[in-house]
Scaffold this motif. Structure first.
Motif, PDB file in Angstrom:
ATOM      1  N   GLN A 130       0.825  -1.212   0.000  1.00 26.24           N
ATOM      2  CA  GLN A 130       0.000   0.000   0.000  1.00 26.24           C
ATOM      3  C   GLN A 130       0.859   1.262   0.000  1.00 26.24           C
ATOM      4  OE1 GLN A 130      -3.261   0.112  -0.640  1.00 26.24           O
ATOM      5  NE2 GLN A 130      -3.049  -2.109  -0.891  1.00 26.24           N
ATOM      6  N   ALA A 131       1.987   1.219   0.711  1.00 25.48           N
ATOM      7  CA  ALA A 131       2.898   2.369   0.702  1.00 25.48           C
ATOM      8  C   ALA A 131       3.431   2.614  -0.706  1.00 25.48           C
ATOM      9  CB  ALA A 131       4.052   2.145   1.677  1.00 25.48           C
ATOM     10  N   HIS A 132       3.739   1.541  -1.414  1.00 28.25           N
ATOM     11  CA  HIS A 132       4.228   1.684  -2.789  1.00 28.25           C
ATOM     12  C   HIS A 132       3.137   2.279  -3.686  1.00 28.25           C
ATOM     13  CE1 HIS A 132       6.360   0.855  -6.491  1.00 28.25           C
ATOM     14  NE2 HIS A 132       5.266   0.280  -6.949  1.00 28.25           N
ATOM     15  N   LEU A 133       1.921   1.758  -3.564  1.00 29.52           N
ATOM     16  CA  LEU A 133       0.818   2.266  -4.391  1.00 29.52           C
ATOM     17  C   LEU A 133       0.548   3.747  -4.149  1.00 29.52           C
ATOM     18  CD1 LEU A 133      -1.667  -0.726  -4.211  1.00 29.52           C
ATOM     19  CD2 LEU A 133      -0.553   0.174  -6.271  1.00 29.52           C
ATOM     20  N   GLY A 134       0.837   4.219  -2.955  1.00 29.97           N
ATOM     21  CA  GLY A 134       0.650   5.629  -2.639  1.00 29.97           C
ATOM     22  C   GLY A 134       1.922   6.440  -2.771  1.00 29.97           C
ATOM     23  N   GLY A 135       2.960   5.852  -3.353  1.00 27.69           N
ATOM     24  CA  GLY A 135       4.272   6.483  -3.406  1.00 27.69           C
ATOM     25  C   GLY A 135       4.557   7.264  -4.669  1.00 27.69           C
ATOM     26  N   GLN A 136       5.835   7.538  -4.854  1.00 30.28           N
ATOM     27  CA  GLN A 136       6.287   8.429  -5.919  1.00 30.28           C
ATOM     28  C   GLN A 136       6.190   7.830  -7.317  1.00 30.28           C
ATOM     29  OE1 GLN A 136      10.241   9.595  -4.710  1.00 30.28           O
ATOM     30  NE2 GLN A 136       9.454  11.276  -3.487  1.00 30.28           N
ATOM     31  N   ILE A 137       6.376   6.527  -7.460  1.00 29.61           N
ATOM     32  CA  ILE A 137       6.339   5.935  -8.807  1.00 29.61           C
ATOM     33  C   ILE A 137       4.934   6.033  -9.408  1.00 29.61           C
ATOM     34  CG2 ILE A 137       6.683   3.838 -10.176  1.00 29.61           C
ATOM     35  CD1 ILE A 137       8.967   3.152  -8.196  1.00 29.61           C
ATOM     36  N   PRO A 138       3.878   5.592  -8.710  1.00 33.29           N
ATOM     37  CA  PRO A 138       2.547   5.772  -9.288  1.00 33.29           C
ATOM     38  C   PRO A 138       2.190   7.241  -9.526  1.00 33.29           C
ATOM     39  CG  PRO A 138       2.474   4.129  -7.553  1.00 33.29           C
ATOM     40  CD  PRO A 138       3.832   4.772  -7.491  1.00 33.29           C
ATOM     41  N   ALA A 139       2.647   8.128  -8.636  1.00 33.02           N
ATOM     42  CA  ALA A 139       2.376   9.558  -8.829  1.00 33.02           C
ATOM     43  C   ALA A 139       3.058  10.064 -10.095  1.00 33.02           C
ATOM     44  CB  ALA A 139       2.840  10.352  -7.611  1.00 33.02           C
ATOM     45  N   ALA A 140       4.308   9.665 -10.296  1.00 33.50           N
ATOM     46  CA  ALA A 140       5.041  10.087 -11.498  1.00 33.50           C
ATOM     47  C   ALA A 140       4.395   9.502 -12.750  1.00 33.50           C
ATOM     48  CB  ALA A 140       6.506   9.670 -11.390  1.00 33.50           C
ATOM     49  N   LEU A 141       3.943   8.252 -12.666  1.00 36.84           N
ATOM     50  CA  LEU A 141       3.278   7.632 -13.813  1.00 36.84           C
ATOM     51  C   LEU A 141       1.989   8.374 -14.148  1.00 36.84           C
ATOM     52  CD1 LEU A 141       3.407   5.376 -15.874  1.00 36.84           C
ATOM     53  CD2 LEU A 141       2.255   3.890 -14.232  1.00 36.84           C
TER      54      LEU A 141
END
Length: 98
Positions: A64-75
């Protein structure tokens, strides 16, 4: 360490945008490396237009931390320019690890 969950994201590049998507994914490695809950992170190419990301996690908090992190935001920022459609992001259960 018990890795028992992951994420599989399939990405379809717009025509002529595959190289730009590949560059974006290569840059994502540094962001993934900084995530404490992400155990492994792979970016891959299936064809000239089809790419993907596969990540693994020890627990749901990491995923969940990954899903809310910088990579999905940048994508989300580059997606409209690079992607032919929305990413196909699927949570997966990891059954075995070597």
């Amino acid at each position: 360490m018990t890795v028992d969950r992951g994420l599989l994201a399939l990405l379809e590049a717009k025509p002529g945008k595959g190289d730009e998507l590949a560059t974006f994914l290569k840059q994502g490695r540094e962001l993934a490396a900084a995530e404490g809950g992400t155990v492994t992170w792979y970016a891959f190419r299936i064809s000239d237009t089809t790419y993907g990301i596969f990540d693994t996690f020890e627990d749901e908090n990491g995923r969940q931390a990954h899903l809310g992190g910088q990579i999905p935001a940048a994508l989300g920022v580059v997606g409209p320019d690079l992607l032919a459609g929305d990413p196909d992001i699927r949570p997966v259960d990891v059954l075995a690890v070597k």
